[in-house]
Scaffold this active site. Sequence first.
Site, mmCIF file in Angstrom:
data_model
loop_
_atom_site.group_PDB
_atom_site.id
_atom_site.type_symbol
_atom_site.label_atom_id
_atom_site.label_comp_id
_atom_site.label_asym_id
_atom_site.label_seq_id
_atom_site.Cartn_x
_atom_site.Cartn_y
_atom_site.Cartn_z
ATOM 1 N N PRO A 10 33.993 47.612 40.508
ATOM 2 C CA PRO A 10 34.366 48.962 40.120
ATOM 3 C C PRO A 10 35.878 49.186 40.046
ATOM 4 O O PRO A 10 36.627 48.674 40.874
ATOM 5 C CB PRO A 10 33.744 49.846 41.204
ATOM 6 C CG PRO A 10 33.507 48.931 42.345
ATOM 7 C CD PRO A 10 33.211 47.591 41.754
ATOM 8 N N ASN A 11 36.239 49.941 39.025
ATOM 9 C CA ASN A 11 37.618 50.405 38.780
ATOM 10 C C ASN A 11 38.552 49.320 38.261
ATOM 11 O O ASN A 11 39.695 49.617 37.914
ATOM 12 C CB ASN A 11 38.205 51.077 40.038
ATOM 13 C CG ASN A 11 37.374 52.268 40.464
ATOM 14 O OD1 ASN A 11 37.134 53.153 39.658
ATOM 15 N ND2 ASN A 11 36.889 52.269 41.686
ATOM 16 N N ARG A 18 45.968 51.623 36.834
ATOM 17 C CA ARG A 18 45.539 52.096 38.142
ATOM 18 C C ARG A 18 46.526 51.629 39.215
ATOM 19 O O ARG A 18 46.719 50.424 39.402
ATOM 20 C CB ARG A 18 44.169 51.485 38.417
ATOM 21 C CG ARG A 18 43.666 51.632 39.815
ATOM 22 C CD ARG A 18 42.518 50.661 40.056
ATOM 23 N NE ARG A 18 41.928 50.876 41.347
ATOM 24 C CZ ARG A 18 41.199 49.979 41.996
ATOM 25 N NH1 ARG A 18 40.957 48.806 41.448
ATOM 26 N NH2 ARG A 18 40.713 50.246 43.174
ATOM 27 N N TYR A 23 48.522 47.127 42.149
ATOM 28 C CA TYR A 23 47.779 46.132 41.368
ATOM 29 C C TYR A 23 48.549 45.549 40.189
ATOM 30 O O TYR A 23 48.057 44.644 39.524
ATOM 31 C CB TYR A 23 46.468 46.760 40.864
ATOM 32 C CG TYR A 23 45.547 47.209 41.975
ATOM 33 C CD1 TYR A 23 44.953 46.278 42.819
ATOM 34 C CD2 TYR A 23 45.287 48.562 42.197
ATOM 35 C CE1 TYR A 23 44.119 46.676 43.858
ATOM 36 C CE2 TYR A 23 44.443 48.975 43.224
ATOM 37 C CZ TYR A 23 43.866 48.029 44.050
ATOM 38 O OH TYR A 23 43.034 48.423 45.066
ATOM 39 N N ASN A 79 35.748 39.414 42.072
ATOM 40 C CA ASN A 79 36.532 40.506 42.629
ATOM 41 C C ASN A 79 35.627 41.724 42.626
ATOM 42 O O ASN A 79 35.460 42.388 41.602
ATOM 43 C CB ASN A 79 37.806 40.775 41.828
ATOM 44 C CG ASN A 79 38.664 41.848 42.503
ATOM 45 O OD1 ASN A 79 38.219 42.489 43.463
ATOM 46 N ND2 ASN A 79 39.878 42.033 42.022
ATOM 47 N N ALA A 82 35.947 47.681 45.648
ATOM 48 C CA ALA A 82 35.591 48.361 46.900
ATOM 49 C C ALA A 82 34.221 47.949 47.423
ATOM 50 O O ALA A 82 33.953 48.096 48.625
ATOM 51 C CB ALA A 82 35.654 49.869 46.699
ATOM 52 N N GLU A 103 35.828 34.412 46.449
ATOM 53 C CA GLU A 103 36.165 35.830 46.562
ATOM 54 C C GLU A 103 37.638 36.017 46.230
ATOM 55 O O GLU A 103 38.476 35.224 46.675
ATOM 56 C CB GLU A 103 35.878 36.299 47.994
ATOM 57 C CG GLU A 103 36.247 37.750 48.258
ATOM 58 C CD GLU A 103 36.022 38.155 49.721
ATOM 59 O OE1 GLU A 103 35.394 37.388 50.496
ATOM 60 O OE2 GLU A 103 36.505 39.248 50.088
ATOM 61 N N HIS A 105 40.940 38.902 45.692
ATOM 62 C CA HIS A 105 41.549 40.233 45.705
ATOM 63 C C HIS A 105 42.975 40.135 45.186
ATOM 64 O O HIS A 105 43.735 39.260 45.613
ATOM 65 C CB HIS A 105 41.527 40.841 47.107
ATOM 66 C CG HIS A 105 40.139 40.956 47.619
ATOM 67 N ND1 HIS A 105 39.257 41.888 47.130
ATOM 68 C CD2 HIS A 105 39.450 40.204 48.510
ATOM 69 C CE1 HIS A 105 38.093 41.710 47.712
ATOM 70 N NE2 HIS A 105 38.175 40.694 48.553
ATOM 71 N N ARG A 112 46.723 46.476 54.015
ATOM 72 C CA ARG A 112 46.400 47.825 53.561
ATOM 73 C C ARG A 112 45.558 48.556 54.616
ATOM 74 O O ARG A 112 45.551 48.182 55.773
ATOM 75 C CB ARG A 112 45.727 47.739 52.189
ATOM 76 C CG ARG A 112 46.628 47.064 51.149
ATOM 77 C CD ARG A 112 45.978 46.983 49.794
ATOM 78 N NE ARG A 112 45.725 48.320 49.257
ATOM 79 C CZ ARG A 112 44.922 48.564 48.216
ATOM 80 N NH1 ARG A 112 44.294 47.571 47.609
ATOM 81 N NH2 ARG A 112 44.748 49.803 47.788
HETATM 82 C C1 DQA Z 1 40.685 44.863 45.386
HETATM 83 C C2 DQA Z 1 40.894 45.399 46.803
HETATM 84 C C3 DQA Z 1 39.831 46.422 47.156
HETATM 85 O O1 DQA Z 1 40.051 46.917 48.470
HETATM 86 C C4 DQA Z 1 39.880 47.578 46.187
HETATM 87 O O2 DQA Z 1 38.850 48.501 46.477
HETATM 88 C C5 DQA Z 1 39.830 47.160 44.771
HETATM 89 C C6 DQA Z 1 40.599 45.971 44.359
HETATM 90 C C7 DQA Z 1 41.839 43.939 44.957
HETATM 91 O O3 DQA Z 1 41.657 43.218 43.967
HETATM 92 O O4 DQA Z 1 42.913 43.945 45.572
HETATM 93 O O5 DQA Z 1 39.226 47.797 43.927
HETATM 94 O O6 DQA Z 1 39.486 44.091 45.364
#
Ligand code: DQA
Length: 155
Positions: A10-11, A18, A23, A79, A82, A103, A105, A112
């Site tokens: 998501p997002n 964003r 990011y 990725n 959240a 995994e 990020h 954070r």
């Molecule tokens: C994320 C880190 C997560 O905590 C966050 O909710 C994201 C992006 C990252 O790529 O740093 O959406 O996965």
Amino acid sequence: MPSVLVLNGPNLNLLGRREPGVYGSTTLAEVEADCRAVAAELGWTLEFRQSNQEGELVDWLQEAGGRQQSGGVVGVVLNAGAYTHTSIALADAVSGAQVRMVELHISNVHRREAFRHHSYLSAVAAGVIVGFGVAGYPLALRALATLLPADPAGG
Ligand code: DQA
């Protein structure tokens, strides 16, 4: 040529717009192009996807596991955004489908908020790449390549 799946949660469709301070300003389409080049170098076809729906990510992980068992997929870079911090369903999909998963990020989640410090996915991941910005995507592909069993035919 086997495929590698890069799955984004998501997002991440908003990447580039964003919270650029967290990011960066690279878009997801640009990340996909980078991944495509590295995947080709590694001898793989890239399948790059994004969803805001948890269940769709579960479906894709199950699909990847099935295709991995038959040799058509080498594994997944995930990725999960959240959902990393909330989703037992995604963790169950990885272990249930026995999919090889790295995994990823973009941000260093450990620097954070406390709610980002726990990942349901890390316990079922082959490895974790955290905090290298979008450069983590090609790093994760290369990391996945190191995990593959040696090809006895040498090819
Ligand atoms: C994320 C880190 C997560 O905590 C966050 O909710 C994201 C992006 C990252 O790529 O740093 O959406 O996965």
